[in-house]
Scaffold this motif. Structure first.
Motif, short mmCIF file in Angstrom:
data_model
loop_
_atom_site.label_atom_id
_atom_site.label_comp_id
_atom_site.label_asym_id
_atom_site.label_seq_id
_atom_site.Cartn_x
_atom_site.Cartn_y
_atom_site.Cartn_z
N UNK A 193 0.82 -1.20 0.00
CA UNK A 193 0.00 0.00 0.00
C UNK A 193 0.86 1.26 0.00
N UNK A 194 1.90 1.28 0.81
CA UNK A 194 2.77 2.45 0.87
C UNK A 194 3.48 2.68 -0.46
N UNK A 235 -5.78 -10.86 11.04
CA UNK A 235 -6.86 -11.58 10.37
C UNK A 235 -8.14 -10.79 10.25
N UNK A 236 -8.07 -9.49 10.49
CA UNK A 236 -9.27 -8.66 10.44
C UNK A 236 -9.52 -8.15 9.02
N UNK A 237 -10.74 -8.36 8.52
CA UNK A 237 -11.13 -7.83 7.21
C UNK A 237 -11.21 -6.31 7.26
N UNK A 238 -11.50 -5.76 8.41
CA UNK A 238 -11.58 -4.30 8.56
C UNK A 238 -10.23 -3.66 8.29
N UNK A 239 -9.14 -4.36 8.63
CA UNK A 239 -7.79 -3.85 8.37
C UNK A 239 -7.35 -4.18 6.95
N UNK A 240 -7.54 -5.41 6.56
CA UNK A 240 -7.05 -5.85 5.24
C UNK A 240 -7.85 -5.25 4.09
N UNK A 241 -9.16 -5.09 4.23
CA UNK A 241 -10.00 -4.57 3.14
C UNK A 241 -9.58 -3.18 2.68
N UNK A 242 -9.51 -2.18 3.58
CA UNK A 242 -9.07 -0.84 3.14
C UNK A 242 -7.67 -0.83 2.55
N UNK A 243 -6.76 -1.64 3.10
CA UNK A 243 -5.41 -1.71 2.55
C UNK A 243 -5.43 -2.23 1.11
N UNK A 244 -6.24 -3.27 0.85
CA UNK A 244 -6.32 -3.81 -0.51
C UNK A 244 -6.96 -2.81 -1.45
N UNK A 245 -8.00 -2.10 -0.99
CA UNK A 245 -8.65 -1.11 -1.85
C UNK A 245 -7.70 0.04 -2.19
N UNK A 246 -6.99 0.56 -1.19
CA UNK A 246 -6.04 1.65 -1.43
C UNK A 246 -4.93 1.20 -2.38
N UNK A 247 -4.44 -0.01 -2.18
CA UNK A 247 -3.37 -0.52 -3.06
C UNK A 247 -3.85 -0.65 -4.49
N UNK A 248 -5.06 -1.19 -4.69
CA UNK A 248 -5.58 -1.36 -6.04
C UNK A 248 -5.80 -0.04 -6.76
#
Length: 459
Positions: free
Chosen positions: A165-166, A234-247
């Protein structure tokens, strides 16, 4: 003199009318020809709009993948090789008829249309791969659930997600041209803000990674910390925004890199790359939305359709590039000749579908589908040659009266030729009511020869 290479308007309209009559006759034998003609007209419109303003270039770039996907669907729905070939003839008819009406495409239009085709091919290929991946994972739901975990599970996967993401956000910040956000007089202030924002993102990512690393190392000695690390990783709340920002950042970075590369490689003051990229991405997106609106379409069909679209668009880019070189060297094929050839090919294809010649309505329909396009092809070739002479010697301001006389004369000869061909076909039906396929092909060839001979003799 005619400086744009276009035929006089009256001649162009006469040829377009003949092409329409020929296409209508072909549609009697294979209705998919009509759909192919519409696809060809759409392609001609996209090429024509590519030579205009940036807004029209964006519209043309968006129209191109939609039209090509429609053409792929038309050919795919044909089912039989003859039907698919007839649909392809229809596409060529529509494209060449558009070239006759609009004139030979300019090198700028071909360059932009080719770039739009290449960009659309890349995006459509990505959609095809995405659809194939969704099919492999068992559907859109499971695929969407798997996106946040592409970097892996556990603390190591979260480390990679933070780094990705960074890096994606920093790349997008540095690759997007400053002109998208500021004016040249404020370039220094923009650079300072961008650098500060990048450092802030880097520090935040490094701090998060450091905290996560410390907690991971201490977790074996403190069970509550281990539970906390597992819950965060393992939290989707953490992983979801990171994946969206990266994409999103990755898409912006790639698009910005394409725009920067195009600007560096050009010597002109004007560049339509942004309009092409925006239009191509929007066009593929609209095509995806259109397919999705049809209801439950199998992902395998979506992957196959967009994969075929990407291949056709890639071939289109190559054709546009080669055609541009031919235009620059004054060696490009004449649209009128190409249109005449397409009409003749359509008549031959329609005639090849005859299994037996009987004196009934089916014979009339098949005969019209075979002979009318051939007559229209001869008319188009003859009138086109006459129009080129007028364009070369007089220009676009040539008088309408001689053109109308020539159109009427050539049209009358074409009608006589069709009548002769119809009488020959009727005679074949009377004397040999059950001709074999080779015999039918021979009859059609002989009648076509009579048609051409009548044309030459009367002239």
């Amino acid at each position: 003199m005619n400086t744009d290479g276009r035929l006089p308007p009256t001649t162009r309209r006469g040829i377009a009318l003949a092409a329409g009559i020929g296409a209508l006759a072909l549609a009697l034998a294979e209705p998919l020809v009509a759909a192919g003609v519409l696809v060809g007209i759409g392609l001609a419109a996209a090429v024509g709009l590519s030579a205009s303003s940036y807004r029209r270039v964006a519209v043309a770039s968006a129209l191109l993948p939609i039209v090509v996907l429609g053409g792929v669907a038309v050919v795919g729905l044909a089912g039989a090789p003859i039907a698919a070939l007839s649909a392809l003839v229809g596409v060529i008819l529509g494209l060449t008829a558009g070239g006759v009406l609009g004139g030979e495409p300019t090198p700028v239009a071909l360059l932009r249309a080719g770039a739009a085709a290449l960009c659309s091919a890349v995006v459509a290929g990505g959609v095809a791969l995405l659809a194939a991946g969704i099919d492999t994972l068992g559907g859109a739901g499971p695929a969407l659930e798997a996106v946040p975990w592409l970097t892996g599970y556990g603390p190591s996967g979260l480390f990679l997600a933070l780094v990705a993401a960074a890096v994606a956000v920093a790349s997008a910040l540095f690759l997007v041209p400053p002109a998208a956000f500021t004016v040249p007089s404020r370039r220094d202030a923009y650079d300072g803000t961008r650098n500060a924002l990048t450092r802030m993102i880097g520090v935040a990512a490094a701090l998060a990674i450091a905290v996560l690393a410390v907690l991971t190392m201490l977790s074996p000695f403190a069970p509550p910390l281990e539970s906390l690390v597992d819950a965060v990783a393992g939290s989707v709340v953490v992983r979801g925004p990171l994946a969206a920002v990266t994409g999103v950042a990755a898409v912006v970075a790639v698009s910005a890199a394409v725009v920067r590369g195009a600007w560096v490689q050009t010597d002109g003051r004007r560049n339509a790359t942004v309009a092409i990229v925006v239009g191509a991405v929007s066009g593929v997106g609209l095509a995806v939305a259109g397919v999705g609106s049809l209801g439950s379409v199998e992902t395998t069909l979506v992957a196959a359709g967009f994969g075929a679209t990407a291949i056709v668009l890639g071939v289109g880019w190559l054709v546009a590039w080669l055609y541009e070189g031919a235009v620059l060297q004054d060696d490009a094929p004449d649209p009128v000749t190409a249109l005449a050839g397409a009409l003749a090919a359509g008549g031959i294809v329609a005639g090849s579908t005859v299994d037996a010649v009987l004196l009934d309505l089916e014979t009339v329909r098949t005969g019209a589908a075979a002979f009318v396009p051939i007559a229209a092809a001869l008319f188009t070739y003859d009138v086109g040659r006459y129009g080129r002479t007028l364009a070369r010697e007089i220009g676009p301001d040539a008088s309408r009266r001689p053109q109308l006389v020539r159109l009427g004369w050539s049209g009358a000869i074409a009608v006589v030729g069709v009548l002769v061909a119809a009488l020959g076909l009727a005679g074949a039906a009377v004397f040999a009511p059950t001709l074999s396929v080779p015999a039918t092909a021979g009859v059609i060839g002989a009648v076509a020869a009579v048609l051409g001979g009548t044309w030459l003799l009367v002239r």
